[in-house]
Design a protein around this motif. Structure first.
Motif, PDB file in Angstrom:
ATOM      1  N   GLU A   1       0.819  -1.206   0.000  1.00  0.00           N
ATOM      2  CA  GLU A   1       0.000   0.000   0.000  1.00  0.00           C
ATOM      3  C   GLU A   1       0.859   1.265   0.000  1.00  0.00           C
ATOM      4  OE1 GLU A   1      -2.275  -3.417   1.459  1.00  0.00           O
ATOM      5  OE2 GLU A   1      -0.334  -2.561   1.966  1.00  0.00           O
ATOM      6  N   ILE A   2       1.933   1.262   0.781  1.00  0.00           N
ATOM      7  CA  ILE A   2       2.847   2.416   0.816  1.00  0.00           C
ATOM      8  C   ILE A   2       3.533   2.567  -0.537  1.00  0.00           C
ATOM      9  CG2 ILE A   2       4.991   3.312   1.822  1.00  0.00           C
ATOM     10  CD1 ILE A   2       2.763   3.647   3.726  1.00  0.00           C
ATOM     11  N   ARG A   3       3.971   1.454  -1.103  1.00  0.00           N
ATOM     12  CA  ARG A   3       4.663   1.489  -2.402  1.00  0.00           C
ATOM     13  C   ARG A   3       3.754   2.042  -3.491  1.00  0.00           C
ATOM     14  NH1 ARG A   3       6.031  -3.347  -2.293  1.00  0.00           N
ATOM     15  NH2 ARG A   3       4.548  -4.290  -3.744  1.00  0.00           N
ATOM     16  N   LEU A   4       2.514   1.588  -3.523  1.00  0.00           N
ATOM     17  CA  LEU A   4       1.568   2.076  -4.534  1.00  0.00           C
ATOM     18  C   LEU A   4       1.248   3.557  -4.330  1.00  0.00           C
ATOM     19  CD1 LEU A   4      -0.941  -0.916  -4.768  1.00  0.00           C
ATOM     20  CD2 LEU A   4       0.795  -0.237  -6.433  1.00  0.00           C
ATOM     21  N   ALA A   5       1.121   3.969  -3.066  1.00  0.00           N
ATOM     22  CA  ALA A   5       0.821   5.380  -2.785  1.00  0.00           C
ATOM     23  C   ALA A   5       1.965   6.281  -3.230  1.00  0.00           C
ATOM     24  CB  ALA A   5       0.544   5.561  -1.293  1.00  0.00           C
ATOM     25  N   ILE A   6       3.199   5.821  -3.032  1.00  0.00           N
ATOM     26  CA  ILE A   6       4.356   6.604  -3.473  1.00  0.00           C
ATOM     27  C   ILE A   6       4.381   6.712  -4.998  1.00  0.00           C
ATOM     28  CG2 ILE A   6       6.891   6.640  -3.591  1.00  0.00           C
ATOM     29  CD1 ILE A   6       6.911   5.364  -0.804  1.00  0.00           C
ATOM     30  N   VAL A   7       4.127   5.596  -5.672  1.00  0.00           N
ATOM     31  CA  VAL A   7       4.117   5.594  -7.138  1.00  0.00           C
ATOM     32  C   VAL A   7       3.025   6.523  -7.664  1.00  0.00           C
ATOM     33  CG1 VAL A   7       3.700   4.184  -9.184  1.00  0.00           C
ATOM     34  CG2 VAL A   7       5.133   3.297  -7.335  1.00  0.00           C
ATOM     35  N   GLN A   8       1.837   6.456  -7.069  1.00  0.00           N
ATOM     36  CA  GLN A   8       0.733   7.309  -7.509  1.00  0.00           C
ATOM     37  C   GLN A   8       1.031   8.784  -7.266  1.00  0.00           C
ATOM     38  OE1 GLN A   8      -2.667   5.797  -5.422  1.00  0.00           O
ATOM     39  NE2 GLN A   8      -2.755   3.899  -6.627  1.00  0.00           N
ATOM     40  N   THR A   9       1.651   9.085  -6.129  1.00  0.00           N
ATOM     41  CA  THR A   9       2.006  10.476  -5.820  1.00  0.00           C
ATOM     42  C   THR A   9       3.019  11.011  -6.826  1.00  0.00           C
ATOM     43  OG1 THR A   9       1.608  10.105  -3.462  1.00  0.00           O
ATOM     44  CG2 THR A   9       2.949  12.023  -4.045  1.00  0.00           C
ATOM     45  N   LEU A  10       4.034  10.200  -7.133  1.00  0.00           N
ATOM     46  CA  LEU A  10       5.036  10.612  -8.117  1.00  0.00           C
ATOM     47  C   LEU A  10       4.418  10.756  -9.505  1.00  0.00           C
ATOM     48  CD1 LEU A  10       8.072   8.384  -7.017  1.00  0.00           C
ATOM     49  CD2 LEU A  10       7.761  10.846  -6.640  1.00  0.00           C
ATOM     50  N   SER A  11       3.484   9.860  -9.843  1.00  0.00           N
ATOM     51  CA  SER A  11       2.831   9.940 -11.153  1.00  0.00           C
ATOM     52  C   SER A  11       2.006  11.218 -11.272  1.00  0.00           C
ATOM     53  CB  SER A  11       1.920   8.715 -11.364  1.00  0.00           C
ATOM     54  OG  SER A  11       2.678   7.522 -11.320  1.00  0.00           O
ATOM     55  N   ARG A  12       1.298  11.582 -10.202  1.00  0.00           N
ATOM     56  CA  ARG A  12       0.491  12.809 -10.209  1.00  0.00           C
ATOM     57  C   ARG A  12       1.392  14.050 -10.359  1.00  0.00           C
ATOM     58  NH1 ARG A  12      -2.791  10.148  -6.232  1.00  0.00           N
ATOM     59  NH2 ARG A  12      -1.587  11.141  -4.569  1.00  0.00           N
ATOM     60  N   LYS A  13       2.519  14.033  -9.658  1.00  0.00           N
ATOM     61  CA  LYS A  13       3.441  15.176  -9.753  1.00  0.00           C
ATOM     62  C   LYS A  13       4.028  15.282 -11.151  1.00  0.00           C
ATOM     63  CE  LYS A  13       4.788  15.644  -4.906  1.00  0.00           C
ATOM     64  NZ  LYS A  13       5.926  15.644  -3.937  1.00  0.00           N
ATOM     65  N   LYS A  14       4.354  14.121 -11.753  1.00  0.00           N
ATOM     66  CA  LYS A  14       4.902  14.115 -13.087  1.00  0.00           C
ATOM     67  C   LYS A  14       3.888  14.638 -14.097  1.00  0.00           C
ATOM     68  CE  LYS A  14       7.264  11.100 -16.408  1.00  0.00           C
ATOM     69  NZ  LYS A  14       7.715   9.706 -16.685  1.00  0.00           N
ATOM     70  N   ALA A  15       2.621  14.209 -13.906  1.00  0.00           N
ATOM     71  CA  ALA A  15       1.562  14.680 -14.814  1.00  0.00           C
ATOM     72  C   ALA A  15       1.324  16.182 -14.667  1.00  0.00           C
ATOM     73  CB  ALA A  15       0.281  13.922 -14.525  1.00  0.00           C
ATOM     74  N   THR A  16       1.427  16.683 -13.428  1.00  0.00           N
ATOM     75  CA  THR A  16       1.239  18.117 -13.178  1.00  0.00           C
ATOM     76  C   THR A  16       2.336  18.929 -13.841  1.00  0.00           C
ATOM     77  OG1 THR A  16       0.191  17.605 -11.057  1.00  0.00           O
ATOM     78  CG2 THR A  16       0.974  19.868 -11.380  1.00  0.00           C
ATOM     79  N   VAL A  17       3.590  18.443 -13.721  1.00  0.00           N
ATOM     80  CA  VAL A  17       4.721  19.137 -14.322  1.00  0.00           C
ATOM     81  C   VAL A  17       4.603  19.154 -15.853  1.00  0.00           C
ATOM     82  CG1 VAL A  17       7.211  19.084 -14.683  1.00  0.00           C
ATOM     83  CG2 VAL A  17       6.273  18.683 -12.409  1.00  0.00           C
ATOM     84  N   SER A  18       4.156  18.043 -16.430  1.00  0.00           N
ATOM     85  CA  SER A  18       4.010  17.931 -17.887  1.00  0.00           C
ATOM     86  C   SER A  18       2.899  18.848 -18.374  1.00  0.00           C
ATOM     87  CB  SER A  18       3.699  16.482 -18.269  1.00  0.00           C
ATOM     88  OG  SER A  18       4.725  15.619 -17.820  1.00  0.00           O
TER      89      SER A  18
END
Length: 318
Positions: free
Chosen positions: A301-318
């Motif tokens: 659950e922690i691993r997935l939450a970290i991946v999702q958080t990083l994905s959201r930040k990457k999408a925001t930056v793009s």
């Protein structure tokens, strides 16, 4: 003679901290791994706290206790970072009397809180395995908050007398400490007055916190093992034990350096200064470095939450 001691006590306003004995010329190079470990600690534990805060699915007892553990580890690290990096990077090895007492108070306080949280996490794992259907009903948010508050209040009640007792003592003559941060066991070796009350209180705190906590943690895992052995299927037993792996790793990272340092102090006389410094820094830095890495790898659950958080930040930056 007494007047000389009093005058010396008045003039001693600073303590001398040490880096790594015999390697003073290499302090700049040695600072590199220390800086790297501090970066991992703040990044790792900060990430754990962030994903638990923003991800609603992680607002469960296990992860709330993990957030408490990460906060305590960040507290210990923040307390020691100024003096440790000050010595290795800038050669600043002096600390004022008041700053030393303040560092000692907060460092020991966060360490005791960390021990209490590890105990709470072991109880959490027992309830999750013993009675999974009522897990959320037993460990409600108010009870978790009360548990955290009780750990903090107990810590403050035990720790507040220590700096007050040290302030009343005359410090004279020797003012060099054994580490790059202030410890109570180190400070009570320096006064020229009666330190017996300090020693008794310090021993009581160690027994009442680390001693009692460790025994209760062992008892909790005995109950966990008994419960797991009562599970019929092999797959069920393995699944139940697997939920404890991250917590067991946190316990080993916390207690192994403490026990090793205590054993070396007891049976190795005199203890080499270099070995003492290495073990003390391992006790200081190993748990907050290891725990976020282990929980990120072993807890899905922690691993997935970290991946999702990083994905959201990457999408925001793009």
């Amino acid at each position: 003679m007494q007047s000389v001691n009093i005058s010396l006590a008045v003039t001693l306003q600073t303590f001398i901290l040490v880096g790594i004995p015999g390697l003073e010329a290499e302090h700049i190079r040695i600072s590199i791994p220390f800086c790297l470990m501090y970066a991992i600690i703040f990044l790792g534990n900060g990430t754990i706290l962030h994903v638990i805060r923003v991800d609603q699915t992680l607002h469960q007892p296990m992860y709330l206790f993990l957030a408490m553990l990460a906060s305590a580890e960040l507290g210990v690290t923040a307390c020691t970072l100024p003096t440790v990096l000050g010595i290795f990077l800038f050669g600043i090895n002096e600390i004022s009397f008041e700053a030393c007492l303040l560092q000692m108070f907060f460092m020991h306080s966060f360490t005791i809180i960390e021990s209490g949280v590890l105990l709470a996490m072991s109880v959490d794992r027992f309830i999750a395995i013993y009675n999974p259907l009522r897990y959320m009903a037993i460990l409600t948010l108010p009870r978790i908050v009360c548990t955290g508050a009780a750990i903090v209040l107990k810590t403050l009640g035990l720790m507040l007398p220590l700096p007050l007792l040290l302030r009343r003592l005359p410090f004279c003559g020797h003012n060099t400490l054994s580490h790059s941060y202030c410890l109570h066991s180190d400070l009570i070796k320096l006064p020229c007055g009666n330190t017996r009350p300090n020693s008794i209180l310090g021993l009581f705190i160690v027994i009442f916190t680390f001693g009692v906590d460790s025994m209760l943690i062992v008892f909790s895992y005995m109950l966990i093992l008994r419960t797991v052995l009562g599970i019929a299927s092999r797959e069920g037993r393995w699944k139940a034990l697997n939920t404890c792996v991250s917590h067991i790793s946190a316990l080993l990272a916390y207690y192994v350096p403490v026990i090793s340092l205590s054993v070396l102090h007891r049976f190795m006389h005199p203890m080499p200064p270099l070995l003492q410094v290495i073990m003390a820094n391992a006790y200081l830095l190993l748990p907050p470095v290891v725990n976020p890495i282990v929980y990120s790898i072993k807890t899905k659950e922690i691993r997935l939450a970290i991946v999702q958080t990083l994905s959201r930040k990457k999408a925001t930056v793009s």
